[in-house]
Design a protein around this motif. Structure first.
Motif, mmCIF file in Angstrom:
data_model
loop_
_atom_site.group_PDB
_atom_site.id
_atom_site.type_symbol
_atom_site.label_atom_id
_atom_site.label_comp_id
_atom_site.label_asym_id
_atom_site.label_seq_id
_atom_site.Cartn_x
_atom_site.Cartn_y
_atom_site.Cartn_z
ATOM 1 N N PHE A 1 -4.930 8.971 -12.925
ATOM 2 C CA PHE A 1 -4.471 7.868 -13.767
ATOM 3 C C PHE A 1 -3.018 7.515 -13.446
ATOM 4 N N GLN A 2 -2.167 8.516 -13.301
ATOM 5 C CA GLN A 2 -0.770 8.268 -12.966
ATOM 6 C C GLN A 2 -0.633 7.676 -11.563
ATOM 7 N N GLY A 3 -1.465 8.166 -10.627
ATOM 8 C CA GLY A 3 -1.418 7.634 -9.276
ATOM 9 C C GLY A 3 -1.793 6.164 -9.225
ATOM 10 N N ILE A 4 -2.769 5.776 -10.044
ATOM 11 C CA ILE A 4 -3.176 4.367 -10.088
ATOM 12 C C ILE A 4 -2.060 3.502 -10.659
ATOM 13 N N THR A 5 -1.464 3.946 -11.764
ATOM 14 C CA THR A 5 -0.412 3.146 -12.398
ATOM 15 C C THR A 5 0.840 3.061 -11.530
ATOM 16 N N GLN A 6 1.104 4.100 -10.719
ATOM 17 C CA GLN A 6 2.300 4.124 -9.872
ATOM 18 C C GLN A 6 2.029 3.622 -8.455
ATOM 19 N N ARG A 7 0.779 3.189 -8.214
ATOM 20 C CA ARG A 7 0.365 2.694 -6.892
ATOM 21 C C ARG A 7 0.539 3.772 -5.815
ATOM 22 N N ASP A 8 0.352 5.005 -6.196
ATOM 23 C CA ASP A 8 0.447 6.135 -5.257
ATOM 24 C C ASP A 8 -0.933 6.341 -4.640
ATOM 25 N N LEU A 9 -1.286 5.489 -3.679
ATOM 26 C CA LEU A 9 -2.656 5.420 -3.179
ATOM 27 C C LEU A 9 -3.101 6.698 -2.491
ATOM 28 N N ILE A 10 -2.197 7.366 -1.796
ATOM 29 C CA ILE A 10 -2.589 8.580 -1.079
ATOM 30 C C ILE A 10 -2.997 9.675 -2.068
ATOM 31 N N VAL A 11 -2.344 9.724 -3.222
ATOM 32 C CA VAL A 11 -2.729 10.685 -4.263
ATOM 33 C C VAL A 11 -4.105 10.334 -4.813
ATOM 34 N N PHE B 1 -21.817 18.863 -14.647
ATOM 35 C CA PHE B 1 -20.620 19.475 -14.055
ATOM 36 C C PHE B 1 -19.809 18.416 -13.315
ATOM 37 N N SER B 2 -20.503 17.588 -12.548
ATOM 38 C CA SER B 2 -19.822 16.540 -11.794
ATOM 39 C C SER B 2 -19.130 15.560 -12.730
ATOM 40 N N PHE B 3 -19.824 15.159 -13.787
ATOM 41 C CA PHE B 3 -19.235 14.211 -14.742
ATOM 42 C C PHE B 3 -18.022 14.828 -15.439
ATOM 43 N N LEU B 4 -18.146 16.076 -15.856
ATOM 44 C CA LEU B 4 -17.055 16.716 -16.586
ATOM 45 C C LEU B 4 -15.834 16.909 -15.708
ATOM 46 N N LEU B 5 -16.042 17.231 -14.435
ATOM 47 C CA LEU B 5 -14.909 17.444 -13.532
ATOM 48 C C LEU B 5 -14.230 16.125 -13.184
ATOM 49 N N ALA B 6 -15.035 15.107 -12.906
ATOM 50 C CA ALA B 6 -14.479 13.837 -12.433
ATOM 51 C C ALA B 6 -14.246 12.818 -13.540
ATOM 52 N N GLY B 7 -14.856 13.032 -14.697
ATOM 53 C CA GLY B 7 -14.806 11.998 -15.723
ATOM 54 C C GLY B 7 -14.018 12.345 -16.961
ATOM 55 N N ALA B 8 -13.108 13.322 -16.850
ATOM 56 C CA ALA B 8 -12.357 13.751 -18.030
ATOM 57 C C ALA B 8 -11.002 13.059 -18.143
ATOM 58 N N ILE B 9 -10.861 11.900 -17.489
ATOM 59 C CA ILE B 9 -9.556 11.224 -17.491
ATOM 60 C C ILE B 9 -9.120 10.880 -18.908
ATOM 61 N N ILE B 10 -10.027 10.302 -19.690
ATOM 62 C CA ILE B 10 -9.667 9.870 -21.053
ATOM 63 C C ILE B 10 -9.317 11.070 -21.912
ATOM 64 N N ILE B 11 -10.137 12.124 -21.851
ATOM 65 C CA ILE B 11 -9.893 13.302 -22.683
ATOM 66 C C ILE B 11 -8.575 13.964 -22.303
ATOM 67 N N GLU B 12 -8.286 14.055 -21.004
ATOM 68 C CA GLU B 12 -7.018 14.657 -20.582
ATOM 69 C C GLU B 12 -5.826 13.840 -21.065
ATOM 70 N N ASN B 13 -5.992 12.537 -21.154
ATOM 71 C CA ASN B 13 -4.898 11.709 -21.660
ATOM 72 C C ASN B 13 -4.776 11.804 -23.176
ATOM 73 N N VAL B 14 -5.902 11.962 -23.885
ATOM 74 C CA VAL B 14 -5.848 12.136 -25.337
ATOM 75 C C VAL B 14 -5.083 13.406 -25.692
ATOM 76 N N LEU C 1 -3.156 16.644 -21.246
ATOM 77 C CA LEU C 1 -3.392 17.754 -20.327
ATOM 78 C C LEU C 1 -3.050 17.303 -18.905
ATOM 79 N N PRO C 2 -2.184 18.016 -18.208
ATOM 80 C CA PRO C 2 -1.804 17.602 -16.840
ATOM 81 C C PRO C 2 -2.842 18.039 -15.810
ATOM 82 N N GLY C 3 -4.052 17.495 -15.927
ATOM 83 C CA GLY C 3 -5.137 17.838 -15.019
ATOM 84 C C GLY C 3 -5.325 16.784 -13.939
#
Length: 312
Positions: A270-280, A246-259, A262-264
């Motif tokens: 991922f968007q916060g990292i690329t935009q340097r939005d550290l608080i997000v 459950f923990s892996f699926l909730l926190a580790g679905a970044i790649i699948i959501e990007n494939v 899915l706006p999860g």
């Protein structure tokens, strides 16, 4: 049981504090300046200083940490540097995609793994057992992002049964569930393979116990022995894996959501990292860590319910 519960609560609190410190420090040492990213490299120094003061970036690290933690305790996750809206709103909008996707994938994984693991254990050493173990090994070896792209190619592009990506919202529940089906299958395959192998191993170990042989010697049927005695005692390692999954699926679905576009929560991070939005990033990651720790705590309680000996 109360003493056990209190000990686990103290451990949970200490883990949350340690995790928050690590997350904050990791975000603090990442190179780059959010103010420069927002205003551009040609911005004047006084303008940058004013924005850093507005964002609270001119304070010392302990002050920033305490302000962040104080806000989290009160439900204030801060304001996004990029979107200029409260981070809590962003998370609330995205979690209604990530959480159902996680539960959907976990349900599929469990529904596949339990019967497969039980069948493999009861057919120990046979052709069916070897076939199942080979299939689960293949399921573990296949990368879920590659499997996700194959699902899109076959069921979306070729057959047209599903959409290739996107999420229509929950106004139409059937369309929403349909949009989450392929991502859930892609996430569930490796987890079902792992869980099936753990289920088989735990059940085989339990079936070799003396009390199982005694129950059989007293005339208990194989099915009754399996359901009344073996399965319950084999659930401890299975519950551990379920909690981790459950923990892996909730926190580790970044790649699948990007494939699947899915706006999860994964895509938000991922968007916060690329935009340097550290608080997000740090608030979302802290929420995910909190969810992981709470699930682990609930699994610990389930241990005590399944095996009363663990309450001591």
């Amino acid at each position: 049981m109360l003493r056990y519960l209190l000990i686990r609560l103290v451990s949970l609190t200490a883990t949350l504090i340690a995790a928050s410190v690590v997350i904050f420090l990791v975000m603090a040492v990442i190179p780059g300046n959010p103010a420069v990213l927002i205003l551009g490299i040609n911005a004047q120094e006084d303008t940058l200083a004013a924005l850093r003061a507005e964002l609270g970036l001119n304070r010392t690290l302990p002050e920033q940490y305490l302000a962040w933690i104080g806000g989290l305790v009160q439900g204030d996750f801060g304001t996004s540097y990029t979107y200029k809206v409260p981070v809590a709103e962003l998370i609330l909008d995205r979690i209604w995609i990530s959480l159902p996707l996680t539960l959907y994938a976990l349900a599929l994984s469990t529904a596949i793994a339990f019967p497969v693991g039980i069948i493999a254990a009861t057919a120990r050493g046979g052709v069916l057992d070897f076939g199942i173990m080979g299939a689960t090994q293949l399921g573990i070896a296949i990368p879920n992002f590659w499997f996700a792209m194959m699902l899109v190619f076959v069921f979306a592009v070729t057959l047209g049964w599903f959409g290739a990506g996107g999420f229509p919202g929950w106004d139409d529940p059937l369309a929403a569930i349909k949009a989450l089906t392929l991502p859930a299958i892609a996430l569930a395959l490796p987890q079902a393979s792992i869980l099936a192998r753990v289920m088989r191993s735990a059940l085989l170990e339990t079936l070799d116990e003396d009390y199982i042989r005694t129950a059989r010697a007293k005339g208990l049927s194989r099915g009754g022995m399996l359901w009344r005695h073996a399965l319950r005692n084999a659930m401890i390692p299975v519950l551990t894996i379920l909690g981790l999954q459950f923990s892996f699926l909730l926190a580790g679905a970044i790649i699948i959501e990007n494939v699947f576009f899915l706006p999860g929560l994964g895509r938000l991070v991922f968007q916060g990292i690329t935009q340097r939005d550290l608080i997000v990033v740090q608030s979302t990651v802290m929420l995910l860590v909190f969810a992981v720790i709470v699930v682990t705590f609930l699994v610990d309680l389930a241990y005590a319910l399944v095996d009363p000996r663990l309450r001591r």
